[in-house]
Design a protein around this motif. Structure first.
Motif, PDB file in Angstrom:
ATOM      1  N   ILE A 125      38.504   8.945 -30.064  1.00 49.89           N
ATOM      2  CA  ILE A 125      39.285   7.905 -29.387  1.00 49.89           C
ATOM      3  C   ILE A 125      38.946   7.942 -27.898  1.00 49.89           C
ATOM      4  CG2 ILE A 125      41.198   8.046 -31.047  1.00 49.89           C
ATOM      5  CD1 ILE A 125      42.804   9.564 -28.868  1.00 49.89           C
ATOM      6  N   SER A 126      39.416   6.915 -27.182  1.00 45.76           N
ATOM      7  CA  SER A 126      39.280   6.958 -25.717  1.00 45.76           C
ATOM      8  C   SER A 126      40.570   7.527 -25.165  1.00 45.76           C
ATOM      9  CB  SER A 126      39.059   5.549 -25.164  1.00 45.76           C
ATOM     10  OG  SER A 126      37.882   5.022 -25.661  1.00 45.76           O
ATOM     11  N   PHE A 127      40.597   8.829 -25.012  1.00 48.18           N
ATOM     12  CA  PHE A 127      41.816   9.486 -24.545  1.00 48.18           C
ATOM     13  C   PHE A 127      41.833   9.482 -23.027  1.00 48.18           C
ATOM     14  CE2 PHE A 127      44.155  13.511 -23.538  1.00 48.18           C
ATOM     15  CZ  PHE A 127      45.384  13.076 -23.973  1.00 48.18           C
ATOM     16  N   ALA A 128      42.949   9.031 -22.471  1.00 49.28           N
ATOM     17  CA  ALA A 128      43.038   8.951 -21.005  1.00 49.28           C
ATOM     18  C   ALA A 128      44.088   9.926 -20.490  1.00 49.28           C
ATOM     19  CB  ALA A 128      43.398   7.527 -20.593  1.00 49.28           C
ATOM     20  N   PRO A 129      43.818  10.574 -19.358  1.00 48.71           N
ATOM     21  CA  PRO A 129      44.810  11.464 -18.767  1.00 48.71           C
ATOM     22  C   PRO A 129      46.151  10.744 -18.601  1.00 48.71           C
ATOM     23  CG  PRO A 129      42.736  11.639 -17.590  1.00 48.71           C
ATOM     24  CD  PRO A 129      42.581  10.505 -18.564  1.00 48.71           C
ATOM     25  N   GLY A 130      47.209  11.482 -18.845  1.00 46.04           N
ATOM     26  CA  GLY A 130      48.548  10.906 -18.715  1.00 46.04           C
ATOM     27  C   GLY A 130      49.118  10.399 -20.027  1.00 46.04           C
ATOM     28  N   GLN A 131      48.260  10.209 -21.035  1.00 42.90           N
ATOM     29  CA  GLN A 131      48.764   9.698 -22.312  1.00 42.90           C
ATOM     30  C   GLN A 131      49.606  10.754 -23.018  1.00 42.90           C
ATOM     31  OE1 GLN A 131      45.244   8.110 -24.372  1.00 42.90           O
ATOM     32  NE2 GLN A 131      45.906   6.070 -23.755  1.00 42.90           N
ATOM     33  N   SER A 132      50.483  10.276 -23.897  1.00 42.65           N
ATOM     34  CA  SER A 132      51.373  11.192 -24.613  1.00 42.65           C
ATOM     35  C   SER A 132      50.861  11.411 -26.028  1.00 42.65           C
ATOM     36  CB  SER A 132      52.793  10.632 -24.632  1.00 42.65           C
ATOM     37  OG  SER A 132      52.785   9.319 -25.156  1.00 42.65           O
ATOM     38  N   VAL A 133      51.110  12.618 -26.536  1.00 43.66           N
ATOM     39  CA  VAL A 133      50.527  13.035 -27.818  1.00 43.66           C
ATOM     40  C   VAL A 133      51.608  13.643 -28.702  1.00 43.66           C
ATOM     41  CG1 VAL A 133      48.838  14.585 -28.902  1.00 43.66           C
ATOM     42  CG2 VAL A 133      48.309  13.533 -26.691  1.00 43.66           C
ATOM     43  N   LEU A 134      51.622  13.235 -29.964  1.00 39.82           N
ATOM     44  CA  LEU A 134      52.453  13.896 -30.980  1.00 39.82           C
ATOM     45  C   LEU A 134      51.525  14.692 -31.885  1.00 39.82           C
ATOM     46  CD1 LEU A 134      54.957  14.344 -32.860  1.00 39.82           C
ATOM     47  CD2 LEU A 134      54.364  12.154 -33.946  1.00 39.82           C
ATOM     48  N   ASP A 187      57.128   6.315 -29.067  1.00 39.86           N
ATOM     49  CA  ASP A 187      56.310   5.616 -28.063  1.00 39.86           C
ATOM     50  C   ASP A 187      55.046   6.378 -27.667  1.00 39.86           C
ATOM     51  OD1 ASP A 187      57.805   3.266 -27.859  1.00 39.86           O
ATOM     52  OD2 ASP A 187      59.320   4.298 -26.653  1.00 39.86           O
ATOM     53  N   VAL A 188      54.659   7.371 -28.461  1.00 36.75           N
ATOM     54  CA  VAL A 188      53.459   8.139 -28.071  1.00 36.75           C
ATOM     55  C   VAL A 188      52.199   7.262 -28.146  1.00 36.75           C
ATOM     56  CG1 VAL A 188      54.334  10.428 -28.711  1.00 36.75           C
ATOM     57  CG2 VAL A 188      53.107   9.036 -30.410  1.00 36.75           C
ATOM     58  N   ASP A 189      51.171   7.699 -27.451  1.00 40.78           N
ATOM     59  CA  ASP A 189      49.885   6.988 -27.474  1.00 40.78           C
ATOM     60  C   ASP A 189      48.982   7.506 -28.592  1.00 40.78           C
ATOM     61  OD1 ASP A 189      50.169   5.442 -24.901  1.00 40.78           O
ATOM     62  OD2 ASP A 189      50.424   7.484 -24.135  1.00 40.78           O
ATOM     63  N   VAL A 190      49.113   8.788 -28.904  1.00 43.09           N
ATOM     64  CA  VAL A 190      48.180   9.421 -29.845  1.00 43.09           C
ATOM     65  C   VAL A 190      48.962  10.319 -30.805  1.00 43.09           C
ATOM     66  CG1 VAL A 190      46.217  11.016 -30.055  1.00 43.09           C
ATOM     67  CG2 VAL A 190      46.365   9.483 -28.068  1.00 43.09           C
ATOM     68  N   GLY A 234      52.843  -3.679 -29.178  1.00 45.18           N
ATOM     69  CA  GLY A 234      51.508  -4.087 -28.723  1.00 45.18           C
ATOM     70  C   GLY A 234      50.775  -2.961 -28.005  1.00 45.18           C
ATOM     71  N   LYS A 235      51.498  -1.887 -27.735  1.00 47.38           N
ATOM     72  CA  LYS A 235      50.858  -0.738 -27.048  1.00 47.38           C
ATOM     73  C   LYS A 235      50.014   0.029 -28.061  1.00 47.38           C
ATOM     74  CE  LYS A 235      52.775   3.434 -25.668  1.00 47.38           C
ATOM     75  NZ  LYS A 235      53.301   4.487 -24.833  1.00 47.38           N
ATOM     76  N   PRO A 236      48.746   0.309 -27.737  1.00 45.43           N
ATOM     77  CA  PRO A 236      47.874   0.975 -28.712  1.00 45.43           C
ATOM     78  C   PRO A 236      48.416   2.333 -29.154  1.00 45.43           C
ATOM     79  CG  PRO A 236      46.576   0.107 -26.896  1.00 45.43           C
ATOM     80  CD  PRO A 236      48.013  -0.039 -26.508  1.00 45.43           C
ATOM     81  N   LEU A 237      48.270   2.592 -30.455  1.00 43.61           N
ATOM     82  CA  LEU A 237      48.625   3.891 -31.036  1.00 43.61           C
ATOM     83  C   LEU A 237      47.425   4.378 -31.837  1.00 43.61           C
ATOM     84  CD1 LEU A 237      50.516   6.185 -32.006  1.00 43.61           C
ATOM     85  CD2 LEU A 237      51.380   4.618 -33.757  1.00 43.61           C
ATOM     86  N   SER A 238      46.862   5.497 -31.420  1.00 40.79           N
ATOM     87  CA  SER A 238      45.709   6.065 -32.137  1.00 40.79           C
ATOM     88  C   SER A 238      46.194   7.223 -32.991  1.00 40.79           C
ATOM     89  CB  SER A 238      44.663   6.595 -31.143  1.00 40.79           C
ATOM     90  OG  SER A 238      44.190   5.551 -30.341  1.00 40.79           O
ATOM     91  N   TRP A 239      45.993   7.107 -34.291  1.00 45.68           N
ATOM     92  CA  TRP A 239      46.448   8.138 -35.242  1.00 45.68           C
ATOM     93  C   TRP A 239      45.197   8.854 -35.754  1.00 45.68           C
ATOM     94  CZ3 TRP A 239      51.820   7.757 -36.867  1.00 45.68           C
ATOM     95  CH2 TRP A 239      52.196   8.782 -37.744  1.00 45.68           C
ATOM     96  N   VAL A 255      42.039   6.875 -37.465  1.00 41.15           N
ATOM     97  CA  VAL A 255      40.671   7.401 -37.576  1.00 41.15           C
ATOM     98  C   VAL A 255      40.749   8.841 -38.081  1.00 41.15           C
ATOM     99  CG1 VAL A 255      39.739   5.974 -35.703  1.00 41.15           C
ATOM    100  CG2 VAL A 255      40.587   8.264 -35.195  1.00 41.15           C
ATOM    101  N   GLY A 256      39.668   9.314 -38.654  1.00 46.81           N
ATOM    102  CA  GLY A 256      39.602  10.717 -39.058  1.00 46.81           C
ATOM    103  C   GLY A 256      38.675  11.459 -38.121  1.00 46.81           C
ATOM    104  N   SER A 257      38.826  12.765 -38.085  1.00 50.16           N
ATOM    105  CA  SER A 257      37.904  13.559 -37.273  1.00 50.16           C
ATOM    106  C   SER A 257      37.528  14.819 -38.034  1.00 50.16           C
ATOM    107  CB  SER A 257      38.553  13.924 -35.936  1.00 50.16           C
ATOM    108  OG  SER A 257      37.624  14.598 -35.107  1.00 50.16           O
ATOM    109  N   GLY A 258      36.264  15.028 -38.243  1.00 48.15           N
ATOM    110  CA  GLY A 258      35.786  16.201 -38.974  1.00 48.15           C
ATOM    111  C   GLY A 258      34.307  16.058 -39.245  1.00 48.15           C
TER     112      GLY A 258
END
Ligand SMILES: NC(=O)c1ccc[n+]([C@@H]2O[C@H](COP(=O)([O-])OP(=O)(O)OC[C@H]3O[C@@H](n4cnc5c(N)ncnc54)[C@H](OP(=O)(O)O)[C@@H]3O)[C@@H](O)[C@H]2O)c1
Length: 319
Positions: free
Chosen positions: A128-137, A202-205, A230-235, A261-264
């Motif tokens: 993903i395009s992870f940006a500083p300041g974003q919130s993560v669960l 309301d997390v971003d990721v 409408g705020k992007p959520l990357s799972w 998306v998957g990661s592996g």
């Protein structure tokens, strides 16, 4: 040489003699193995259940580790999918899939930390395009990968990290790893999802080590309780501790700006995984992250395999 040898997929490996492997390609060398992590990936390799598994037996498990080359250098290595793995006195490594470590690196910490840390490091940097300041669960934050995901996310600039897990004792320790908030996943998936909806809608990721019924319920709750759909959520799906399949509500994908998306291994090309190794290994070697590890000598591999306590990552070391 001695090695951990799997002769049946329904039994743990045993400590026994095995012919030492010999290098064949020009980039291959034999190393003395100093440490190799007993990751969930290694357990699934040894039980024949990983998606890359073949039915080849006997096999030596172990997908990565730290070894010493003839010139005395310490190297972290990742093996090709092979039946002659790293849980042995010696292993053949490919220099292109290994990196030289600082001489004072702790082989146990590096072998324990690279695989679990890589799961979130690569996910956030490559998928993903992870940006500083974003919130993560983080779903399933109580394991080795989850604890490192908290630290990796913060290291990469996450603003707020919410850590969710089912084990209350372990969950209580996660603020010590940098989590801003913890959420209990006890009870039914729906009850846990309610709590997630309140704490993390309301997390971003989302970094997901669970999947299964928990993810389906969590996704429904987070998408519907989001204040701005409408705020992007990357799972990012990384593990499947709660189940290999999840009934994803179709509405979740329509009603919110959700991307899954998957990661592996496979979804990230090998060259991109290898490109991330030096920077991550440098952080682990320098002690940036707390890595809970427990060294166990190779001769005790069978006992280590039966140890269900996953609080610390077991690392197989020479006798
Ligand atoms: N794709 C990748 O790149 C990659 C890399 C590394 C790991 N992974 C995967 O990520 C997952 C986690 O790995 P890990 O290294 O963290 O393993 P780990 O150290 O063994 O920890 C697993 C954690 O999952 C928790 N757990 C198990 N079932 C659960 C459930 N139903 N609900 C909530 N929590 C549950 C366990 O908690 P309890 O204490 O309650 O049992 C434990 O804390 C595995 O599926 C692994 O294969 C993927």
């Amino acid at each position: 040489m001695y090695a951990a040898v799997v002769t049946a997929f329904d039994a743990p490996p045993s400590y026994r003699e095995f012919p030492a492997p010999t290098p064949t390609g020009s980039d291959e060398v034999l190393v003395d193995v100093l440490a190799s992590g007993l990751h969930p990936r290694v357990r699934s390799q040894a039980s024949g259940s990983h998606y890359t598994s073949t039915d080849e037996l006997p096999l030596i498990p172990g997908v990565d580790g730290v070894g010493r080359t003839r010139d005395g250098k310490l190297r972290y290595f990742v093996l090709f999918d092979t039946a002659v793995g790293a849980m042995a006195e010696q292993a053949v490594i490919d220099l292109r899939r290994s990196i030289v470590l600082p001489p004072d690196s702790d082989p146990v910490a590096v072998a324990a930390g690279m695989n679990p840390a890589m799961s979130s490091w690569i996910a956030l940097r490559q998928r993903i395009s992870f940006a500083p300041g974003q919130s993560v669960l983080i779903l399933g934050a109580t394991g080795s990968s989850g604890k490192l995901a908290i630290q990796v996310a913060k290291h990469l600039g996450a603003g707020r990290v919410v850590a969710a897990g089912r084990n209350p004792g372990k969950l209580a320790t996660l603020t010590g790893f940098g989590a801003d908030e913890t959420v209990s996943l006890s009870g039914s998936p729906e009850e846990a999802a309610d709590r997630l909806g309140q704490a993390a809608a309301d997390v971003d990721v989302v970094i997901d080590y669970l999947w299964g019924a928990m993810t389906a319920a969590a996704m429904r709750a987070i998408v519907t309780q989001r204040s701005d759909r409408g705020k992007p959520l990357s799972w990012i799906e990384i593990g499947s501790m709660s189940g290999p399949e999840a009934e994803i509500p179709s509405a979740a994908l329509r009603a919110a700006r959700l991307q899954i998306v998957g990661s592996g291994q496979g979804s990230v090309p090998t060259r991109d995984i290898l490109a991330e190794l030096p920077a991550l290994a440098a952080e682990i070697a320098r002690g940036t992250f707390t890595v809970d590890a427990r060294p166990v000598p190779l001769r005790d591999v069978e006992t280590a395999w039966k140890d269900a306590d996953n609080d610390q990552r077991i690392v197989i070391t020479p006798n």
